[in-house]
Design an enzyme around this catalytic site. Structure first.
Site, PDB file in Angstrom:
ATOM      1  N   HIS A   5     -12.614   6.684  -7.589  1.00  0.00           N
ATOM      2  CA  HIS A   5     -11.697   5.539  -7.458  1.00  0.00           C
ATOM      3  C   HIS A   5     -12.407   4.197  -7.361  1.00  0.00           C
ATOM      4  O   HIS A   5     -11.761   3.160  -7.242  1.00  0.00           O
ATOM      5  CB  HIS A   5     -10.830   5.721  -6.198  1.00  0.00           C
ATOM      6  N   GLY A  21      -2.979  -5.345   0.630  1.00  0.00           N
ATOM      7  CA  GLY A  21      -2.405  -4.234  -0.139  1.00  0.00           C
ATOM      8  C   GLY A  21      -2.500  -4.483  -1.633  1.00  0.00           C
ATOM      9  O   GLY A  21      -2.813  -3.593  -2.420  1.00  0.00           O
ATOM     10  N   ARG A  25      -3.900 -10.049  -4.831  1.00  0.00           N
ATOM     11  CA  ARG A  25      -4.164 -10.926  -3.697  1.00  0.00           C
ATOM     12  C   ARG A  25      -5.665 -10.891  -3.359  1.00  0.00           C
ATOM     13  O   ARG A  25      -6.233 -11.898  -2.953  1.00  0.00           O
ATOM     14  CB  ARG A  25      -3.320 -10.553  -2.481  1.00  0.00           C
ATOM     15  N   ARG A  44      -8.375   1.786 -11.880  1.00  0.00           N
ATOM     16  CA  ARG A  44      -6.932   1.777 -11.575  1.00  0.00           C
ATOM     17  C   ARG A  44      -6.421   0.390 -11.192  1.00  0.00           C
ATOM     18  O   ARG A  44      -5.432   0.261 -10.465  1.00  0.00           O
ATOM     19  CB  ARG A  44      -6.596   2.760 -10.444  1.00  0.00           C
ATOM     20  N   ARG A  88      -7.618  -4.980   7.652  1.00  0.00           N
ATOM     21  CA  ARG A  88      -6.451  -5.015   6.767  1.00  0.00           C
ATOM     22  C   ARG A  88      -5.748  -6.347   6.962  1.00  0.00           C
ATOM     23  O   ARG A  88      -5.571  -6.817   8.099  1.00  0.00           O
ATOM     24  CB  ARG A  88      -5.526  -3.843   7.096  1.00  0.00           C
ATOM     25  N   SER A  91       1.396  -7.640   4.963  1.00  0.00           N
ATOM     26  CA  SER A  91       2.688  -8.201   5.349  1.00  0.00           C
ATOM     27  C   SER A  91       3.423  -7.171   6.199  1.00  0.00           C
ATOM     28  O   SER A  91       3.094  -5.981   6.178  1.00  0.00           O
ATOM     29  CB  SER A  91       3.515  -8.543   4.110  1.00  0.00           C
ATOM     30  N   ASP A 210       9.463 -10.454   6.490  1.00  0.00           N
ATOM     31  CA  ASP A 210      10.908 -10.224   6.581  1.00  0.00           C
ATOM     32  C   ASP A 210      11.231  -9.790   8.003  1.00  0.00           C
ATOM     33  O   ASP A 210      10.340  -9.349   8.733  1.00  0.00           O
ATOM     34  CB  ASP A 210      11.375  -9.186   5.554  1.00  0.00           C
ATOM     35  N   ARG A 223       5.201 -16.232   0.345  1.00  0.00           N
ATOM     36  CA  ARG A 223       4.259 -15.312   1.002  1.00  0.00           C
ATOM     37  C   ARG A 223       2.829 -15.690   0.657  1.00  0.00           C
ATOM     38  O   ARG A 223       1.971 -15.732   1.521  1.00  0.00           O
ATOM     39  CB  ARG A 223       4.532 -13.872   0.562  1.00  0.00           C
TER      40      ARG A 223
HETATM   41  N1  ADE Z   1       5.891  -4.801   4.768  1.00  0.00           N
HETATM   42  C1  ADE Z   1       6.585  -5.955   4.740  1.00  0.00           C
HETATM   43  N2  ADE Z   1       7.867  -5.752   5.054  1.00  0.00           N
HETATM   44  C2  ADE Z   1       7.981  -4.416   5.292  1.00  0.00           C
HETATM   45  C3  ADE Z   1       9.044  -3.599   5.656  1.00  0.00           C
HETATM   46  N3  ADE Z   1      10.253  -4.111   5.823  1.00  0.00           N
HETATM   47  N4  ADE Z   1       8.822  -2.269   5.793  1.00  0.00           N
HETATM   48  C4  ADE Z   1       7.588  -1.777   5.598  1.00  0.00           C
HETATM   49  N5  ADE Z   1       6.543  -2.492   5.256  1.00  0.00           N
HETATM   50  C5  ADE Z   1       6.729  -3.817   5.111  1.00  0.00           C
END
Ligand code: ADE
Length: 239
Positions: A5, A21, A25, A44, A88, A91, A210, A223
């Site tokens: 990988h 992630g 980014r 990948r 890490r 978000s 969120d 974001r």
């Molecule tokens: N990352 C950002 N928002 C999320 C959510 N609502 N659930 C899981 N991972 C997230």
């Protein structure tokens, strides 16, 4: 190494790796913040770069979404490439009005229903801790930059699209009230487990994208901009 990988050769990856992630980014961070970034992986599409930040060597590489994905990439970085620290940067969805949209969260633990740790080596713990030293370095960096952080246990979930809205209290309210979870993401439990079994260090910074409390959400463009605070804290950590 190279692995199935990751095509980097030994020596191409710094001892400290930041992992968003999204591989794009990772590219954005490398091109915006690092001096002399060099691509070391594109297998990948999981882009990884090494450069320097304020004179310190640092790498940044995508982790992909979810525990199986970060589980593979982080295990290989630690075990094959001599990486010592993985931070890490991701978000999260907020479970509490103490963590508002765009706030930066420092994970003090990761609770999960995931079978990752049990399957990996029989570990039965449902909450795993990050490295205390790495968290202290992140606290010092945030203080130096004057950026506040919300600290708390996070929920590492295997499921993004949950059907829990008909229960009362809802699933996320129970995780908040019974486990103390302040936000949800999908990777840290596996990352912390790999660090523990390999004797390495891991930490996690999140930006709230969120809210389960207010149902607000950010756009992809917002974001990108708001994640700058989190990136600066991670890059400024002296480890
Ligand atoms: N990352 C950002 N928002 C999320 C959510 N609502 N659930 C899981 N991972 C997230």
């Amino acid at each position: 190494m190279p692995t199935p990988h990751n095509k980097a050769e030994m020596g191409q990856i710094a001892k400290t790796v930041l992992m968003p992630g999204d591989p794009l980014r990772a590219k954005f961070i490398a091109e915006t913040f690092l001096e002399n970034p060099v691509l070391f992986n594109d297998v990948r599409g999981m882009l990884g770069f090494t450069g320097t930040y304020q004179g310190r060597p640092v790498s940044v590489m995508g982790s992909g979404m979810g525990m199986p994905s970060i589980g593979i990439y982080s295990y290989e970085l630690y075990s094959q490439y001599g990486v010592e620290n993985i931070i890490r940067i991701g978000s999260a969805g907020s479970y509490t009005d103490k963590a508002k949209l765009y706030d930066v969260v420092l994970a003090t633990g990761a609770y999960s229903e995931s079978s990752y740790a049990r399957t990996q080596n029989g570990c039965e713990d449902d909450t795993l801790a990050p490295s205390a030293e790495l968290c202290d370095a992140l606290r010092a960096s945030a203080a130096k930059l004057g950026i506040p952080m919300v600290e708390g246990v996070i929920h590492s979930s295997d499921v993004f699209y949950r059907h829990d809205d008909r229960t009362n209290p809802t699933y996320w309210e129970r995780l908040r009230d019974e486990k103390g979870c302040v936000a949800v993401e999908m990777e840290s439990f596996a990352l912390f487990h790999n660090a523990n079994v390999l004797g390495k260090r891991a930490a996690c910074l999140l930006t709230i994208s969120d809210s389960f409390v207010s149902s607000e959400a950010t756009t992809a463009e917002e974001r990108q901009l708001s994640f700058t605070n989190m990136m600066k804290i991670a890059l400024g950590a002296e480890v």
